[in-house]
Enzyme design. Structure first.
Site, PDB file in Angstrom:
ATOM      1  N   GLU A   1       0.882  -1.178   0.000  1.00  0.00           N
ATOM      2  CA  GLU A   1       0.000   0.000   0.000  1.00  0.00           C
ATOM      3  C   GLU A   1       0.910   1.217   0.000  1.00  0.00           C
ATOM      4  OE1 GLU A   1      -3.308   0.221  -0.157  1.00  0.00           O
ATOM      5  OE2 GLU A   1      -3.642  -1.937  -0.188  1.00  0.00           O
TER       6      GLU A   1
ATOM      7  N   CYS B   1      -2.112   9.547   2.402  1.00  0.00           N
ATOM      8  CA  CYS B   1      -1.614   8.914   1.164  1.00  0.00           C
ATOM      9  C   CYS B   1      -2.461   9.278  -0.043  1.00  0.00           C
ATOM     10  CB  CYS B   1      -1.550   7.399   1.333  1.00  0.00           C
ATOM     11  SG  CYS B   1      -3.141   6.676   1.760  1.00  0.00           S
TER      12      CYS B   1
HETATM   13  P1  NAD Z   1       7.545   4.899   7.722  1.00  0.00           P
HETATM   14  O1  NAD Z   1       8.786   5.701   7.674  1.00  0.00           O
HETATM   15  O2  NAD Z   1       6.815   4.734   8.994  1.00  0.00           O
HETATM   16  O3  NAD Z   1       7.880   3.485   7.119  1.00  0.00           O
HETATM   17  C1  NAD Z   1       6.914   2.459   7.100  1.00  0.00           C
HETATM   18  C2  NAD Z   1       7.511   1.217   7.707  1.00  0.00           C
HETATM   19  O4  NAD Z   1       8.624   0.805   6.929  1.00  0.00           O
HETATM   20  C3  NAD Z   1       7.999   1.389   9.137  1.00  0.00           C
HETATM   21  O5  NAD Z   1       7.420   0.380   9.936  1.00  0.00           O
HETATM   22  C4  NAD Z   1       9.512   1.262   9.045  1.00  0.00           C
HETATM   23  O6  NAD Z   1      10.054   0.556  10.135  1.00  0.00           O
HETATM   24  C5  NAD Z   1       9.739   0.493   7.771  1.00  0.00           C
HETATM   25  N1  NAD Z   1      10.966   0.896   7.098  1.00  0.00           N
HETATM   26  C6  NAD Z   1      11.406   2.158   6.862  1.00  0.00           C
HETATM   27  N2  NAD Z   1      12.582   2.125   6.201  1.00  0.00           N
HETATM   28  C7  NAD Z   1      12.898   0.826   6.018  1.00  0.00           C
HETATM   29  C8  NAD Z   1      13.984   0.133   5.395  1.00  0.00           C
HETATM   30  N3  NAD Z   1      14.998   0.788   4.842  1.00  0.00           N
HETATM   31  N4  NAD Z   1      13.963  -1.211   5.400  1.00  0.00           N
HETATM   32  C9  NAD Z   1      12.935  -1.905   5.961  1.00  0.00           C
HETATM   33  N5  NAD Z   1      11.890  -1.290   6.562  1.00  0.00           N
HETATM   34  C10 NAD Z   1      11.862   0.036   6.588  1.00  0.00           C
HETATM   35  O7  NAD Z   1       6.450   5.466   6.713  1.00  0.00           O
HETATM   36  P2  NAD Z   1       6.620   6.273   5.352  1.00  0.00           P
HETATM   37  O8  NAD Z   1       7.133   5.384   4.313  1.00  0.00           O
HETATM   38  O9  NAD Z   1       7.267   7.596   5.571  1.00  0.00           O
HETATM   39  O10 NAD Z   1       5.055   6.529   5.131  1.00  0.00           O
HETATM   40  C11 NAD Z   1       4.597   7.496   4.273  1.00  0.00           C
HETATM   41  C12 NAD Z   1       4.349   6.894   2.912  1.00  0.00           C
HETATM   42  O11 NAD Z   1       3.367   5.871   3.043  1.00  0.00           O
HETATM   43  C13 NAD Z   1       3.784   7.860   1.911  1.00  0.00           C
HETATM   44  O12 NAD Z   1       4.374   7.622   0.679  1.00  0.00           O
HETATM   45  C14 NAD Z   1       2.306   7.508   1.867  1.00  0.00           C
HETATM   46  O13 NAD Z   1       1.684   7.860   0.662  1.00  0.00           O
HETATM   47  C15 NAD Z   1       2.347   6.048   2.090  1.00  0.00           C
HETATM   48  N6  NAD Z   1       1.108   5.568   2.669  1.00  0.00           N
HETATM   49  C16 NAD Z   1       0.322   4.779   1.922  1.00  0.00           C
HETATM   50  C17 NAD Z   1      -0.885   4.350   2.412  1.00  0.00           C
HETATM   51  C18 NAD Z   1      -1.798   3.488   1.597  1.00  0.00           C
HETATM   52  O14 NAD Z   1      -2.771   2.991   2.156  1.00  0.00           O
HETATM   53  N7  NAD Z   1      -1.541   3.285   0.335  1.00  0.00           N
HETATM   54  C19 NAD Z   1      -1.288   4.715   3.704  1.00  0.00           C
HETATM   55  C20 NAD Z   1      -0.429   5.500   4.455  1.00  0.00           C
HETATM   56  C21 NAD Z   1       0.767   5.926   3.927  1.00  0.00           C
END
Ligand code: NAD
Length: 489
Positions: A210, A244
């Site tokens: 997602e 998102c």
């Molecule tokens: P985040 O930084 O919390 O990362 C998400 C998860 O990924 C965390 O649990 C983290 O531990 C893990 N993570 C981060 N870097 C990692 C790595 N290098 N290796 C392994 N795991 C790792 O969240 P984010 O990515 O900043 O979230 C924002 C993004 O999520 C935006 O792009 C948003 O559009 C998207 N998003 C999508 C939805 C959807 O339903 N499609 C919903 C919410 C957010």
């Protein structure tokens, strides 16, 4: 053995006991989860206030009401979703049982994001429980207060062996990703999505990703701009733009740009007062890293509204950028903050080309009174979801699959889609050890005659079934006529 490995081992062992499978057990776990949201409102609100300065009444609206709705739906429909699903038979299996049996996948890893930390972490968990799986829950470390609360509360309400919470940052997530799962459900950005998919591929584990991206919003010049901009301002500035499916940028005719700015300004004032910084309903950027990232995007564009900010509070005002060029910084990546760039286009064709020249977005928004234009946009573009004349609310329809396409994600969930996404839809065919004569056509020696029969049974299926149905109907009509006649006599 690492903490992460231990949690996965325990979850698998608990899954093997079979206790996650009976529907009564799944329903009990779901109801316990619902109880958490009833009883721990205050704790949830406090943590979310510390993480994102979310407002007291905004929290149920954007985080927990949807979850409670999903739980109610799953509890009500589980028996129906989990039941065998009969399918059309062919002539060769006409006397057999042929059906789809939804079965649990096993142990699911759920990796959540920080922007709506309860919604995006618990919604997949509801699907995982409903489908009879075990699940290892990894909340985002970025929304640290909520992650800690989930770690404390979930084991109190639901089976802590089947559904363990594992907290930690990138190293902990990477350690988890080394383990073998039966499905990985990840919510977050596209770059990490690739890391997740690569790790899952080592075990040929299926994934749901997602992700996000830049969701366009096209405003037709012949629409009610007051209503359109009110809905766009709400979709953009809710949770300080960290949604998102927030409209990422606006495409419109140059002649309406100033009016769009004017209307957005009015709505911002209506929603968040003259000074959004002191308004309880206006949130904050999650941390200083994201604050700096978002602010840097404004550097080469003209600010038409807002722009003021305060690093010490991670505050950025609701902002509109005008006459933005495709090569501007703000157009290079998903904004995920309260900036609304407006790009002008000369025609609908130009808008469609602009959208199609870029990665497929998670959502596409169109504001217009013109039904033909809506149909054109649906037909000539692609996106995870499509919404005309509003923002965000397609998320709330349980029957709509929620997910991306291409760069915005893989797989979809919500309602029954969550159940199906986290089930294996097992094709089952139950034959009797009878009617062996029917099988002769497939056994060697193969002959022209046998092939003829095979051709008839496989290819003439529709025609034979139709004839059979017609004959059955004819018999029914004759019987009915006979009965009526007797009755009248
Ligand atoms: P985040 O930084 O919390 O990362 C998400 C998860 O990924 C965390 O649990 C983290 O531990 C893990 N993570 C981060 N870097 C990692 C790595 N290098 N290796 C392994 N795991 C790792 O969240 P984010 O990515 O900043 O979230 C924002 C993004 O999520 C935006 O792009 C948003 O559009 C998207 N998003 C999508 C939805 C959807 O339903 N499609 C919903 C919410 C957010």
């Amino acid at each position: 053995m690492s903490k992460q490995q231990l949690a996965v081992e325990r979850a698998r062992k608990a899954f093997r006991t079979g206790r996650s499978k009976p529907l009564e057990y799944r329903i009990m776990q779901l109801k316990n989860l619902a109880r958490l949201f009833e009883e721990r409102k205050k704790d949830i609100a406090e943590a979310l206030k510390k993480d994102l300065k979310k407002s007291e009444h905004g929290i149920p609206l954007y985080e927990t009401l949807g979850l409670e709705g999903e739980i109610n739906l799953a509890v009500k429909k589980l028996k129906e979703w989990a039941a065998p699903r009969p399918v059309n038979k062919n002539l060769l299996t006409i006397s057999d049982e042929v059906y789809i049996h939804p079965e649990p996948l096993g142990v699911v890893l759920i990796i959540g994001a920080w922007n709506y930390p309860w919604a995006v972490t618990i919604q997949p968990l509801i699907g995982a429980i409903a489908a009879g799986n075990a699940a290892v829950i990894k909340p985002s470390e970025v929304s640290a207060h909520t992650a800690k609360l989930m770690e404390d509360l979930l084991p109190v309400y639901i089976d802590k062996e089947l559904y363990p919470v594992v907290t930690g940052g990138v190293p902990e997530t990477q350690e988890l990703l080394k383990q073998r799962f039966d499905h990985v459900f990840y919510t977050g950005n596209c770059a990490v999505g690739k890391i997740v998919m690569e790790a899952a591929s080592k075990h040929l584990t299926p994934v749901t990703l997602e992700l996000g991206g830049k969701s366009p919003c096209y405003i037709d010049k012949n629409c009610d701009l007051t209503i359109a901009c009110r809905r766009i301002a709400w979709g953009k500035y809710t949770n300080c733009g960290q949604t998102c499916i927030a409209p990422d940028y606006v495409l419109c005719d140059p002649s309406i740009q100033d009016k769009v700015i004017e209307e957005i300004k009015k709505s911002v004032k209506e929603f968040y007062t003259e000074n959004p910084k002191t308004c309880p309903d206006y949130g904050r950027i999650i941390n200083q890293r994201h604050f700096k990232r978002v602010l840097a995007m404004t550097e080469d564009s003209t600010v038409a509204l807002g722009g003021d900010n305060d690093e010490s509070e991670c505050y950025i005002a609701p902002t509109v950028l005008k006459d933005v060029k495709p090569e501007s910084k703000v157009m290079q990546e998903e904004i995920f903050g309260p900036l609304l760039p407006i790009l002008t286009v000369g025609s609908v064709d130009e808008a469609i080309d602009f959208i199609n020249d870029r990665e497929k977005p998670l959502a596409l928004y169109v504001f217009t009174q013109d039904k033909k234009l809506i149909k054109r946009m649906v037909d000539e573009t692609s996106s995870g979801g499509f919404l005309a004349n509003d923002c965000l609310v397609h998320f709330s329809v349980n029957d709509l699959p929620f997910g991306g396409v291409g760069n915005s994600g893989i797989g979809a969930y919500h309602g029954k889609h969550s159940f199906d996404q986290l089930s294996h839809l097992r094709g089952c065919l139950i034959k009797q050890l009878k009617m062996e004569g029917m099988n002769n056509m497939r056994y060697p020696p193969h002959t022209e005659d046998k092939l003829g029969w095979a051709r008839f049974f496989i290819l003439r299926h529709e025609a034979v079934v139709k004839t059979f149905k017609f004959a059955a109907l004819a018999v029914l009509v004759v019987v009915a006529a006979f009965v009526i006649q007797r009755f009248l006599d």
